[in-house]
Design a protein around this motif. Structure first.
Motif, PDB file in Angstrom:
ATOM      1  N   CYS A 179       2.771   5.811   5.247  1.00 43.33           N
ATOM      2  CA  CYS A 179       1.348   5.432   5.204  1.00 43.33           C
ATOM      3  C   CYS A 179       0.627   5.898   6.470  1.00 43.33           C
ATOM      4  O   CYS A 179       1.177   5.856   7.570  1.00 43.33           O
ATOM      5  CB  CYS A 179       1.205   3.915   5.080  1.00 43.33           C
ATOM      6  N   LEU A 237       3.267  -1.998   4.236  1.00 43.44           N
ATOM      7  CA  LEU A 237       2.968  -0.562   4.188  1.00 43.44           C
ATOM      8  C   LEU A 237       4.226   0.189   3.772  1.00 43.44           C
ATOM      9  O   LEU A 237       5.288   0.002   4.378  1.00 43.44           O
ATOM     10  CB  LEU A 237       2.527  -0.048   5.562  1.00 43.44           C
ATOM     11  N   GLN A 238       4.098   1.029   2.762  1.00 39.27           N
ATOM     12  CA  GLN A 238       5.243   1.866   2.400  1.00 39.27           C
ATOM     13  C   GLN A 238       5.430   2.931   3.481  1.00 39.27           C
ATOM     14  O   GLN A 238       4.442   3.353   4.103  1.00 39.27           O
ATOM     15  CB  GLN A 238       4.976   2.554   1.061  1.00 39.27           C
ATOM     16  N   SER A 258      -4.091   7.030   3.773  1.00 42.28           N
ATOM     17  CA  SER A 258      -3.721   6.144   2.661  1.00 42.28           C
ATOM     18  C   SER A 258      -4.825   5.110   2.457  1.00 42.28           C
ATOM     19  O   SER A 258      -5.185   4.770   1.324  1.00 42.28           O
ATOM     20  CB  SER A 258      -2.411   5.418   2.965  1.00 42.28           C
ATOM     21  N   PHE A 259      -5.376   4.603   3.583  1.00 41.73           N
ATOM     22  CA  PHE A 259      -6.450   3.616   3.476  1.00 41.73           C
ATOM     23  C   PHE A 259      -7.742   4.264   2.991  1.00 41.73           C
ATOM     24  O   PHE A 259      -8.503   3.653   2.240  1.00 41.73           O
ATOM     25  CB  PHE A 259      -6.645   2.890   4.816  1.00 41.73           C
ATOM     26  N   VAL A 292       0.869  -1.187   0.000  1.00 40.10           N
ATOM     27  CA  VAL A 292       0.000   0.000   0.000  1.00 40.10           C
ATOM     28  C   VAL A 292       0.900   1.228   0.000  1.00 40.10           C
ATOM     29  O   VAL A 292       1.794   1.347   0.836  1.00 40.10           O
ATOM     30  CB  VAL A 292      -0.901   0.051   1.255  1.00 40.10           C
TER      31      VAL A 292
END
Lengths: 310, 196
Positions: free
Chosen positions: B37, B33-34, B41-42, B6
């Protein structure tokens, strides 16, 4: 409104939110408050050995132990006890299975309302998803109590007398009639707005076919009629109410509606109309609402005590 | 191990860092997760892949509410870092014995972040330090707080004194489902100011 209030507590942090509501209720109503604690479950049936909730060790229930627990209870709730009128607090200790003892005592003393937390500990609330249930004691008390049961799962944001929005959720069952009486009397007593709410369940398919728009419209119209017939017609001169009928999954819609209206109290019957009250476990809708609701939830399943309330 | 990444912009990257177009077949992949995040982001991911909102009845409502928030600066002073962790409990009493596994979202308080960073941002330390309840905090105050995946806390026979912190993996489904569960609790204020 309430003359006798039973606050069933484990004296653990899980009961703190319920304590706040129970003491507030007792103070405002100048009611007799029973601070009720059941010793840890006996290790083998009904014996004199109990498991201490704090230390987890086995203890013998003798006079010393009883006095120590009573003192502990009074220390934990010292601040709240100060607010009560003199002679209105009675501390009761019992040995046995918690829900049996709570129900027995409630019946014996003919209490007007039982106040409880939903779980023993805060950790239970976190893990309750996989357990998919609220506390066992809570479920059993809510199912069988003759009086309303106030379940306080999260910090209550206002005091009872300052409630301004009460939501009564109905599935038009017999038990919901008792819940309505309780919600109506409470709203009148504290001067709150009463929301009569019904959620048409459109999440389930009948024989694999989901209800179409026409069918949903028909259900909504029918629900409006029933609201008028069963509830509005019984409110003598009380006009501070609003009827709302939504469609969706009942507990989701109830929670959304409660959030939207900044509800102070949700009142529901404890089980659906399909099940007889003696056979019903706590309805899944109530369970889901109790778990997530930001305000206290009153579960009412019988008319017995509700009809006596002032 | 097949993974799905993500990005802070809410894009899902599959094998060879190619953008994913249909997320359902990769729900079971391990999520990475990058850096950078956050819950935003979600939020972007749910907007970009609306089918993921169908995984929970509470997600569309949360997305609608969170979408109304300012585009940046959605944070609160009580929480410096969000941690999504997992708990595995072995319960022996009351019988029958059972195992429970669930995800949780909590925050690390600002005063503990230095301790966590001193350990190199280690996931087990993050799990141990994450003790700020965030369910009462509105989404608009959480969206821009950094989010990390924590460790698995293994509680042996219900005894919280015997906990074991283990490194673990989270699938995309677990994370979406776990976040949706936490979002279902939102609402309500932290404490009555009137007191008793």
């Amino acid at each position: 409104m309430f003359g006798k209030i039973l606050f069933a507590t484990t004296a653990s942090p899980g009961s703190n939110n319920a304590a706040k509501s129970a003491f507030d209720l007792a103070e405002r109503n100048e009611a007799r408050l029973y601070l009720f604690h059941v010793f840890g479950a006996p290790t083998r049936g009904f014996g004199h050995l109990v498991r201490d909730l704090k230390s987890g060790e086995e203890d013998l229930v003798d006079t010393d132990y009883r006095e120590w627990v009573q003192e502990e209870l009074h220390t934990i709730y010292a601040d709240q006890i100060k607010g009560l009128s003199k002679g209105t607090l009675a501390t009761q200790l019992a040995v046995g299975v918690p829900h049996t003892e709570i129900l027995r005592f409630a019946r014996q003393e003919d209490v007007d309302i039982i106040v409880m937390g939903a779980h023993n500990s805060e950790e239970d609330n976190t893990s309750s998803r996989s357990r998919a249930v609220i506390g066992n004691t809570m479920r059993k008390v809510a199912r069988a109590a003759k009086c309303p049961v106030l379940i306080v799962n999260r910090p209550c944001t206002t005091c009872w007398r300052m409630f301004s929005n009460i939501i009564f959720c109905t599935d038009f069952s017999k038990a919901a009639d008792a819940a309505f009486q309780f919600a109506y009397k409470t709203a009148k007593e504290v001067g709150a707005k009463l929301y009569l709410f019904h959620a048409c369940d459109i999440s389930n398919a009948l024989l694999g076919v989901y209800a179409g728009q026409v069918e949903i419209e028909r259900k909504l119209a029918k629900a409006r009629e029933m609201m008028q017939e069963r509830y509005i017609s019984r409110m003598e001169g009380f006009d501070n109410y609003q009827v709302e009928i939504w469609e969706g999954t009942p507990y989701v819609e109830i929670l959304k509606f409660a959030r939207d209206k900044k509800a102070d109290l949700i009142v529901m019957a404890h089980h659906t109309h399909d099940v007889h009250e003696d056979e019903a476990e706590i309805g899944s809708t109530v369970e889901q609402v109790v778990l997530r609701s930001a305000c206290p939830v009153a579960s009412v399943n019988r008319m017995d005590k509700v009809s006596e309330l002032a | 191990m097949e993974t799905v990444v993500v990005t802070p912009e809410g894009t899902l990257l599959g094998g060879a860092c190619l953008q994913v177009h249909t997320p359902l077949p990769i729900l079971g992949r391990t999520l990475v997760l990058q850096p950078g995040c956050t819950l935003r982001s979600f939020l972007r991911m749910f907007v970009h892949y609306p089918i993921l909102q169908e995984l929970s009845e509470f997600l569309p409502d949360w997305v609608a509410e969170a979408s109304q928030s300012p585009e940046q600066g959605c944070s609160c002073p009580e929480v410096a870092q969000l941690v999504l962790g997992k708990t595995n409990e072995l319960l022996g009493f009351p019988p029958p014995p059972r195992v429970e596994q669930f995800l949780w979202l909590r925050g690390i308080a600002p005063e503990h972040t230095a301790q966590w960073q001193a350990q190199g941002g280690e996931e087990r330390m993050a799990t141990a330090l994450a003790n700020v309840e965030v369910r009462f905090i509105p989404a608009t105050l959480l969206l821009d707080i950094p989010l990390v995946l924590g460790a698995l806390k293994h509680t042996v026979l219900g005894n919280v004194n015997h906990e074991l912190m283990c490194t673990s993996r989270f699938t995309l489904f677990e994370v979406v489902d776990g976040l949706a569960w936490e979002f279902s609790f939102r609402g309500g204020t932290q404490q009555c100011s009137l007191g008793v």
